[in-house]
Design a protein around this motif. Structure first.
Motif, PDB file in Angstrom:
ATOM      1  N   GLY A 106       0.702  -1.295  -0.001  1.00 30.41           N
ATOM      2  CA  GLY A 106      -0.134   0.076  -0.013  1.00 30.41           C
ATOM      3  C   GLY A 106       0.964   1.497   0.006  1.00 30.41           C
ATOM      4  N   VAL A 148     -15.622  -0.532  -6.027  1.00 29.36           N
ATOM      5  CA  VAL A 148     -14.433  -1.478  -6.023  1.00 29.36           C
ATOM      6  C   VAL A 148     -13.997  -1.868  -7.326  1.00 29.36           C
ATOM      7  CG1 VAL A 148     -13.726  -3.504  -4.717  1.00 29.36           C
ATOM      8  CG2 VAL A 148     -15.002  -1.963  -3.435  1.00 29.36           C
ATOM      9  N   LYS A 178     -12.457   0.490  -9.328  1.00 28.51           N
ATOM     10  CA  LYS A 178     -11.102   0.815  -8.958  1.00 28.51           C
ATOM     11  C   LYS A 178      -9.997  -0.228  -9.339  1.00 28.51           C
ATOM     12  CE  LYS A 178      -8.685   4.042  -7.659  1.00 28.51           C
ATOM     13  NZ  LYS A 178      -8.166   5.077  -8.670  1.00 28.51           N
ATOM     14  N   GLU A 179     -10.353  -1.377  -8.902  1.00 23.66           N
ATOM     15  CA  GLU A 179      -9.673  -2.271  -8.937  1.00 23.66           C
ATOM     16  C   GLU A 179      -9.466  -3.154 -10.240  1.00 23.66           C
ATOM     17  OE1 GLU A 179      -7.170  -3.685  -7.087  1.00 23.66           O
ATOM     18  OE2 GLU A 179      -7.512  -2.241  -5.287  1.00 23.66           O
ATOM     19  N   PHE A 180     -10.812  -3.175 -11.118  1.00 22.79           N
ATOM     20  CA  PHE A 180     -10.576  -3.848 -12.144  1.00 22.79           C
ATOM     21  C   PHE A 180     -10.541  -3.032 -13.479  1.00 22.79           C
ATOM     22  CE2 PHE A 180     -11.895  -8.533 -10.914  1.00 22.79           C
ATOM     23  CZ  PHE A 180     -12.036  -8.312  -9.701  1.00 22.79           C
ATOM     24  N   MET A 220      -9.960   2.743 -12.829  1.00 22.67           N
ATOM     25  CA  MET A 220     -10.364   4.111 -13.339  1.00 22.67           C
ATOM     26  C   MET A 220      -9.659   4.989 -12.051  1.00 22.67           C
ATOM     27  SD  MET A 220     -14.089   3.298 -14.448  1.00 22.67           S
ATOM     28  CE  MET A 220     -14.848   4.931 -14.790  1.00 22.67           C
ATOM     29  N   THR A 221      -9.402   6.392 -12.260  1.00 21.94           N
ATOM     30  CA  THR A 221      -9.310   7.302 -11.253  1.00 21.94           C
ATOM     31  C   THR A 221     -10.334   7.724 -10.592  1.00 21.94           C
ATOM     32  OG1 THR A 221      -9.518   9.163 -12.838  1.00 21.94           O
ATOM     33  CG2 THR A 221      -7.370   8.131 -12.836  1.00 21.94           C
ATOM     34  N   PHE A 222     -10.350   8.295  -9.667  1.00 21.61           N
ATOM     35  CA  PHE A 222     -11.495   8.661  -8.697  1.00 21.61           C
ATOM     36  C   PHE A 222     -12.435   9.654  -9.341  1.00 21.61           C
ATOM     37  CE2 PHE A 222     -10.560   6.327  -4.976  1.00 21.61           C
ATOM     38  CZ  PHE A 222      -9.288   6.635  -4.525  1.00 21.61           C
ATOM     39  N   SER A 270     -15.713  13.232  -3.313  1.00 19.16           N
ATOM     40  CA  SER A 270     -15.405  13.000  -1.731  1.00 19.16           C
ATOM     41  C   SER A 270     -16.429  11.716  -1.850  1.00 19.16           C
ATOM     42  CB  SER A 270     -15.759  14.068  -0.880  1.00 19.16           C
ATOM     43  OG  SER A 270     -17.292  14.314  -1.059  1.00 19.16           O
ATOM     44  N   LYS A 328     -14.662   8.474  -2.691  1.00 20.21           N
ATOM     45  CA  LYS A 328     -13.614   8.041  -1.773  1.00 20.21           C
ATOM     46  C   LYS A 328     -14.209   7.523  -0.459  1.00 20.21           C
ATOM     47  CE  LYS A 328     -10.226  11.566  -3.477  1.00 20.21           C
ATOM     48  NZ  LYS A 328      -9.523  12.730  -2.905  1.00 20.21           N
ATOM     49  N   LEU A 376     -15.378   3.901  -1.094  1.00 22.79           N
ATOM     50  CA  LEU A 376     -14.519   2.867  -1.336  1.00 22.79           C
ATOM     51  C   LEU A 376     -13.814   2.579   0.124  1.00 22.79           C
ATOM     52  CD1 LEU A 376     -12.721   1.522  -3.267  1.00 22.79           C
ATOM     53  CD2 LEU A 376     -11.243   3.207  -3.530  1.00 22.79           C
ATOM     54  N   TYR A 377     -13.700   3.979   0.992  1.00 25.92           N
ATOM     55  CA  TYR A 377     -13.290   3.478   2.392  1.00 25.92           C
ATOM     56  C   TYR A 377     -14.229   2.513   3.021  1.00 25.92           C
ATOM     57  CZ  TYR A 377     -12.174   4.603   6.967  1.00 25.92           C
ATOM     58  OH  TYR A 377     -11.584   4.167   8.444  1.00 25.92           O
ATOM     59  N   LEU A 401     -13.919  -1.213   1.486  1.00 26.76           N
ATOM     60  CA  LEU A 401     -12.731  -1.826   2.290  1.00 26.76           C
ATOM     61  C   LEU A 401     -12.868  -2.184   3.827  1.00 26.76           C
ATOM     62  CD1 LEU A 401      -9.813   0.351   0.437  1.00 26.76           C
ATOM     63  CD2 LEU A 401     -10.666  -1.872  -0.106  1.00 26.76           C
ATOM     64  N   GLU A 431     -10.654   9.453   3.943  1.00 34.03           N
ATOM     65  CA  GLU A 431     -10.415   9.877   2.678  1.00 34.03           C
ATOM     66  C   GLU A 431      -8.954   9.916   2.124  1.00 34.03           C
ATOM     67  OE1 GLU A 431     -14.269  12.644   1.744  1.00 34.03           O
ATOM     68  OE2 GLU A 431     -12.505  13.129   0.949  1.00 34.03           O
ATOM     69  N   VAL A 434      -7.615   6.339   1.462  1.00 31.10           N
ATOM     70  CA  VAL A 434      -7.642   5.563   0.096  1.00 31.10           C
ATOM     71  C   VAL A 434      -7.043   6.494  -1.127  1.00 31.10           C
ATOM     72  CG1 VAL A 434     -10.108   4.562   0.538  1.00 31.10           C
ATOM     73  CG2 VAL A 434      -9.983   7.078  -0.134  1.00 31.10           C
ATOM     74  N   LEU A 455      -3.749   5.146  -0.797  1.00 32.92           N
ATOM     75  CA  LEU A 455      -3.347   3.590  -1.316  1.00 32.92           C
ATOM     76  C   LEU A 455      -3.348   3.631  -2.667  1.00 32.92           C
ATOM     77  CD1 LEU A 455      -5.853   1.503   1.103  1.00 32.92           C
ATOM     78  CD2 LEU A 455      -3.465   1.079   0.585  1.00 32.92           C
ATOM     79  N   GLU A 480      -3.048   8.565  -5.624  1.00 32.72           N
ATOM     80  CA  GLU A 480      -3.856   9.655  -6.332  1.00 32.72           C
ATOM     81  C   GLU A 480      -3.979  10.955  -5.202  1.00 32.72           C
ATOM     82  OE1 GLU A 480      -7.486   9.565  -8.440  1.00 32.72           O
ATOM     83  OE2 GLU A 480      -7.364   7.297  -9.014  1.00 32.72           O
ATOM     84  N   PHE A 485      -4.823   2.351   8.720  1.00 40.58           N
ATOM     85  CA  PHE A 485      -3.996   2.215   7.400  1.00 40.58           C
ATOM     86  C   PHE A 485      -3.646   0.690   7.013  1.00 40.58           C
ATOM     87  CE2 PHE A 485      -2.167   3.659   3.738  1.00 40.58           C
ATOM     88  CZ  PHE A 485      -0.911   2.844   3.452  1.00 40.58           C
ATOM     89  N   SER A 488      -4.901  -1.417   3.989  1.00 44.55           N
ATOM     90  CA  SER A 488      -4.028  -2.124   3.026  1.00 44.55           C
ATOM     91  C   SER A 488      -4.360  -3.719   2.799  1.00 44.55           C
ATOM     92  CB  SER A 488      -2.599  -1.925   3.360  1.00 44.55           C
ATOM     93  OG  SER A 488      -2.313  -0.460   3.642  1.00 44.55           O
ATOM     94  N   ALA A 542      -7.047  -5.274   3.240  1.00 44.98           N
ATOM     95  CA  ALA A 542      -8.601  -5.349   2.478  1.00 44.98           C
ATOM     96  C   ALA A 542      -8.184  -5.148   1.074  1.00 44.98           C
ATOM     97  CB  ALA A 542      -9.502  -4.672   3.009  1.00 44.98           C
ATOM     98  N   GLN A 556      -7.913 -10.097  -8.109  1.00 46.54           N
ATOM     99  CA  GLN A 556      -8.156  -9.690  -9.520  1.00 46.54           C
ATOM    100  C   GLN A 556      -7.152 -10.393 -10.314  1.00 46.54           C
ATOM    101  OE1 GLN A 556      -6.279  -7.115 -11.211  1.00 46.54           O
ATOM    102  NE2 GLN A 556      -7.693  -7.256 -12.995  1.00 46.54           N
TER     103      GLN A 556
END
Lengths: 192, 228
Positions: free
Chosen positions: A39, A145, A148-150, A153-155, A167, A170, A173-174, A177, B15, B18, B21, B24, B47, B51, B53, B61
């Motif tokens: 990360g 998710v 973003k992961e597959f 793409m950017t936010f 916001s 984000k 996504l938070y 997770l 925020e 993420v 992570l 960006e 954090f 990370s 998760a 993926q």
């Protein structure tokens, strides 16, 4: 033999030069420490090296562990510091090499090869759990998710596509997770 | 646990976590976040959880989807029957066809225009039957007519006996000589022949003379000598 012991007990045993106890500690936390390093550094190779160096540093500084915080927190802090050191080092030179002394100690704590049958079985089970956990997420969280992961793409792109504020993306996504973490912790990986 | 959660809420870095992570984050914000991580144990744990998760999804993926081969679709364009307009569209899609056709049309239009203008410039050919301009004919006059010409133009007395064989000859258009207004007889075109014709007076033979007898009679000769 060590899987019934707590992390603190393992540390106490490791302090007495019980390398197998420290090995068990490494085996319990290697994945999370590796994920934390990934990360921070963004690359698997760098994350693997940083995680190894973090465990080496932890082994060297076992005496300094006072038990005020959790072993996980202690390992996390060591890993974060190691990642920041790696980042600073990467700014100065292109490649980083471990010296011979480090390699000798590293060899002892190297995690089990990923190609072992046990590891492969664990990985298979883990992937199933992740698939299930992502599938049971609420739609708005799962969307973010996947995008973003597959789709990578950017936010901003996700915000434009879903027509929601940045916001909000984000925040979703938070939350996603967070829910994934709880689902994965609730169902530990068991290999029969 | 509750204390850690309240600490994290106070830090309000959800925020930022993420954003960091997924890389960006601007460089100054990234440095500030890293400095905060060093000092805040609760945020480090948070954090680390995020990370882990995130890496679980990343690993899923990459292990399950990345090795899958991208399907390849083949569309049998050749076997599809093309209609007339499909073929025409395909032909027109070729780069050089449209400019070549346009150039060809331009060339044809220019050629037609040039031919049309050339035809309009050519003089009209004279009509052989009914042209009145500059038409000169040998006059067929039944009786001699002497014209009094006050000019120096040729004086001619034409005594031409018309015959059935006299053909009406037409000659190419030439400017007609102006003659005295009193002149009523158009001047012959061939003055030499006209003079020769005028100087020779054809002997008037009796009608009794047979055509076969071409010799002159002595009487006729003596008559002419006697009169001298």
């Amino acid at each position: 033999m060590f899987f019934n012991l707590t992390d603190e007990e393992l540390v106490q045993l490791a302090i007495t030069k019980d390398r197998e106890a420290f090995g068990e500690l490494v085996r319990r936390w290697e994945r999370k420490i590796f994920a934390l390093c990934f990360g921070m550094l963004g690359r698997e190779d760098d994350a693997r090296d940083a995680a190894q160096e973090a465990f080496i540093a932890a082994y060297r500084n076992l005496q300094k562990f006072r038990g005020e915080a959790k072993v996980s927190s202690w390992l996390h802090r060591i890993a974060v510091n190691q990642c920041l050191t790696t980042k600073r080092r990467q700014k100065w030179r292109a490649e980083e090499y471990l010296n011979d002394d480090d390699e000798a100690e590293t060899r002892f704590f190297v995690a089990a090869a990923n190609t072992s049958p046990r590891n492969l079985a664990e990985q298979g089970e883990r992937l199933k759990l992740v698939r299930l956990a992502v599938g049971t997420l609420p739609l708005d969280l799962r969307q973010v998710v996947v995008m973003k992961e597959f789709e990578e793409m950017t936010f901003q792109e996700i915000s434009d596509t879903l027509d929601v504020p940045l916001s909000t993306v984000k925040s979703r996504l938070y939350t996603a997770l967070k829910q994934l973490k709880m689902k994965l912790e609730r169902t530990p990986v068991e290999v029969v | 646990m509750e204390r850690e959660r309240s600490q994290i809420e106070r830090c309000a870095i959800s925020e930022e976590i993420v954003a960091y992570l997924y890389a960006e984050m601007s460089a100054p914000k990234r440095d500030a976040f890293e400095n905060h991580l060093v000092d805040c144990a609760a945020c480090i744990d948070e954090f680390a959880e995020m990370s882990h998760a995130r890496y679980s999804v990343y690993e899923w993926q990459h292990e399950e989807f990345a090795p899958l081969a991208t399907p390849r679709f083949e569309i049998p364009y050749e076997s599809q029957r093309q209609g007339f307009f499909d073929g025409l569209t395909g032909l027109l899609s070729i780069r050089w066809v449209v400019p070549a056709v346009a150039m060809g049309l331009i060339v044809v239009a220019v050629t037609v225009g040039l031919l049309g203008s050339a035809e309009s410039e050519l003089p009209n050919p004279p009509a052989l039957a009914d042209s009145k301009v500059g038409e000169a004919t040998v006059p067929t006059v039944s009786s001699p007519t002497v014209a009094q010409a006050g000019t120096q133009d040729l004086k001619t007395a034409i005594d031409v006996r018309s015959s059935k064989s006299a053909a009406k000859r037409t000659v190419p258009a030439k400017p007609v000589r102006t003659v005295n207004a009193k002149s009523t007889v158009p001047l012959p075109r061939d003055p030499v022949r006209a003079i020769a014709a005028a100087s020779v007076r054809a002997p008037v033979l009796s009608s009794e003379v047979e055509v076969a007898d071409r010799s002159l009679r002595l009487s006729d000769i003596f008559d002419s000598e006697g009169t001298r």
